[in-house]
Design a protein around this motif. Structure first.
Motif, PDB file in Angstrom:
ATOM      1  N   LEU A 118      -1.637   2.917  -6.856  1.00 29.87           N
ATOM      2  CA  LEU A 118      -3.093   2.998  -6.894  1.00 29.87           C
ATOM      3  C   LEU A 118      -3.566   3.485  -8.264  1.00 29.87           C
ATOM      4  O   LEU A 118      -2.992   4.408  -8.842  1.00 29.87           O
ATOM      5  N   CYS A 119      -4.623   2.880  -8.768  1.00 32.46           N
ATOM      6  CA  CYS A 119      -5.088   3.165 -10.129  1.00 32.46           C
ATOM      7  C   CYS A 119      -5.701   4.560 -10.273  1.00 32.46           C
ATOM      8  O   CYS A 119      -5.776   5.090 -11.382  1.00 32.46           O
ATOM      9  N   ASP A 128       0.854  -1.188   0.000  1.00 32.51           N
ATOM     10  CA  ASP A 128       0.000   0.000   0.000  1.00 32.51           C
ATOM     11  C   ASP A 128       0.888   1.236   0.000  1.00 32.51           C
ATOM     12  O   ASP A 128       1.485   1.582   1.014  1.00 32.51           O
ATOM     13  N   VAL A 129       0.997   1.884  -1.146  1.00 36.84           N
ATOM     14  CA  VAL A 129       1.821   3.086  -1.260  1.00 36.84           C
ATOM     15  C   VAL A 129       0.901   4.297  -1.155  1.00 36.84           C
ATOM     16  O   VAL A 129       0.329   4.763  -2.134  1.00 36.84           O
ATOM     17  N   SER A 170       3.511  -1.975 -14.458  1.00 39.52           N
ATOM     18  CA  SER A 170       3.689  -0.848 -15.379  1.00 39.52           C
ATOM     19  C   SER A 170       2.399  -0.454 -16.090  1.00 39.52           C
ATOM     20  O   SER A 170       2.452   0.190 -17.134  1.00 39.52           O
ATOM     21  N   TYR A 171       1.241  -0.806 -15.520  1.00 38.09           N
ATOM     22  CA  TYR A 171      -0.035  -0.489 -16.164  1.00 38.09           C
ATOM     23  C   TYR A 171      -0.158   1.005 -16.441  1.00 38.09           C
ATOM     24  O   TYR A 171      -0.860   1.436 -17.369  1.00 38.09           O
ATOM     25  N   TRP A 172       0.516   1.850 -15.635  1.00 37.21           N
ATOM     26  CA  TRP A 172       0.408   3.296 -15.762  1.00 37.21           C
ATOM     27  C   TRP A 172       1.338   3.876 -16.835  1.00 37.21           C
ATOM     28  O   TRP A 172       1.221   5.046 -17.212  1.00 37.21           O
ATOM     29  N   PHE A 173       2.254   3.049 -17.340  1.00 39.05           N
ATOM     30  CA  PHE A 173       3.231   3.524 -18.324  1.00 39.05           C
ATOM     31  C   PHE A 173       2.593   3.418 -19.709  1.00 39.05           C
ATOM     32  O   PHE A 173       2.497   2.344 -20.288  1.00 39.05           O
ATOM     33  N   ASN A 174       2.170   4.545 -20.264  1.00 39.30           N
ATOM     34  CA  ASN A 174       1.364   4.526 -21.480  1.00 39.30           C
ATOM     35  C   ASN A 174       2.210   4.727 -22.737  1.00 39.30           C
ATOM     36  O   ASN A 174       3.430   4.912 -22.675  1.00 39.30           O
ATOM     37  N   ILE A 175       1.544   4.730 -23.889  1.00 39.26           N
ATOM     38  CA  ILE A 175       2.239   4.832 -25.163  1.00 39.26           C
ATOM     39  C   ILE A 175       2.982   6.165 -25.290  1.00 39.26           C
ATOM     40  O   ILE A 175       4.059   6.238 -25.894  1.00 39.26           O
ATOM     41  N   GLY A 176       2.424   7.232 -24.717  1.00 38.36           N
ATOM     42  CA  GLY A 176       3.103   8.521 -24.770  1.00 38.36           C
ATOM     43  C   GLY A 176       4.469   8.479 -24.123  1.00 38.36           C
ATOM     44  O   GLY A 176       5.453   9.034 -24.647  1.00 38.36           O
TER      45      GLY A 176
END
Length: 320
Positions: A174-175, A147-148, A193-199
């Motif tokens: 956290l999402c 839990d961060v 790495s779900y938060w690391f997007n194509i940009g």
């Protein structure tokens, strides 16, 4: 019999300090501010420092390690061993000790900073001072925590830190927050790495990047690889590895439907240095002739994309 050490001539005092190890110099530095300032007479060495949350600081030079660890009992203060690596107990709080050592030895480079965020305030204090001093941080590691709570404040600090060689991020953030990595060292490893997007992928300048549990899709990876084919893009990239459930067989990547690999004989094996990274990859060429090897596998829990850019100096291609 007490010795008036600071009354020694400067040249003699410099010679005395040169023969002291860091533990002895640290003990002397605690005597007074004047003593701490005098210790710098021993000369500036290429010291590096490592910080491991929650309670270990290591300084090292010329293959010698000196480990400072938190003492549980007062009688253990300043106890050290002459083994290699060495260790010594200290009474200071960890953050105070870290900066005490930076100032005492004139250290200007952090070899590793490893944080687990049990205490975000401590990390914030360290990060802000390192940013103010514009100190190089060779490796920065965010340890895994279930839990961060302060995750929303992490990346703005990371983006302002001068991380040059390696960034590793293990926790599952956290999402509900948006995270953006804007500056890139040579190597990046992100577990969740779900938060690391194509940009962010399109803006990276890494040599090696590994993204696990990614949300990048076939369409994202197609956009990235088509941009890579431009001679002026991603000049540093040597290795990309992505695990993600959105990699599937529903849409093409570079006009190929996954799985993407060479089937049949002879089988091509691309060796990068001492590592055998890709077997049966498909060659992909930049417009300037640079060759990359692409392999996409769909079996297993996490579909996987591997992309290796051939460097003729350290890559061997053989047939099997």
């Amino acid at each position: 019999m007490p010795i008036a050490l600071l009354k020694f001539p400067t040249d003699l005092l410099r010679d005395v300090f040169k023969f002291c190890d860091p533990f002895e110099l640290y003990k002397l530095s605690k005597c007074s501010k004047r003593t701490q300032r005098s210790i710098k007479l021993s000369g500036r060495k290429n010291w590096r420092i490592r910080y491991f949350d929650p309670g270990t600081v290591i300084i090292y030079v010329d293959h010698w390690l000196y480990r400072f660890e938190k003492a549980e009992k007062k009688e253990d203060y300043f106890k050290g061993s002459m083994l290699k690596p060495m260790s010594m107990r200290y009474p200071d709080e960890v953050v105070d000790l870290f900066f005490n050592l930076l100032d005492t030895f004139g250290i200007c480079r952090v070899g590793m900073l490893s944080i687990d965020f049990r205490n975000f305030e401590s990390f914030s204090n360290i990060a802000n001072i390192l940013i103010e001093r514009n100190m190089e941080i060779e490796e920065f590691h965010i340890g895994s925590e279930p839990d961060v709570k302060d995750a929303a404040h992490i990346m703005p600090l990371v983006n302002r830190m001068n991380i040059t060689q390696y960034f590793e991020c293990d926790p599952r953030f956290l999402c509900r927050f948006h995270y953006q990595l804007e500056t890139f060292p040579k190597k990046v490893f992100i577990n969740w790495s779900y938060w690391f997007n194509i940009g962010q992928l399109l803006n990276n300048s890494c040599v090696r990047m590994e993204l696990f549990k990614s949300n990048l899709s076939n369409q994202d990876l197609d956009v990235f690889l088509r941009k890579w084919k431009n001679p002026e893009t991603f000049p540093n990239l040597g290795w990309l590895k992505i695990y993600g459930k959105k990699i599937d067989n529903q849409s093409p990547i570079l006009d190929m439907i996954p799985p993407i690999q060479i089937v049949g004989n002879p089988r091509a094996e691309v060796t990068f240095g001492y590592r055998k990274d890709i077997v049966d990859g498909v060659p992909v060429s930049k417009d300037d002739g640079t060759v990359g090897w692409l392999k996409v596998e769909l079996g297993g829990r996490w579909p996987e994309l591997k992309f290796l850019v051939v460097n003729p100096d350290d890559t061997v291609i053989t047939s099997r």
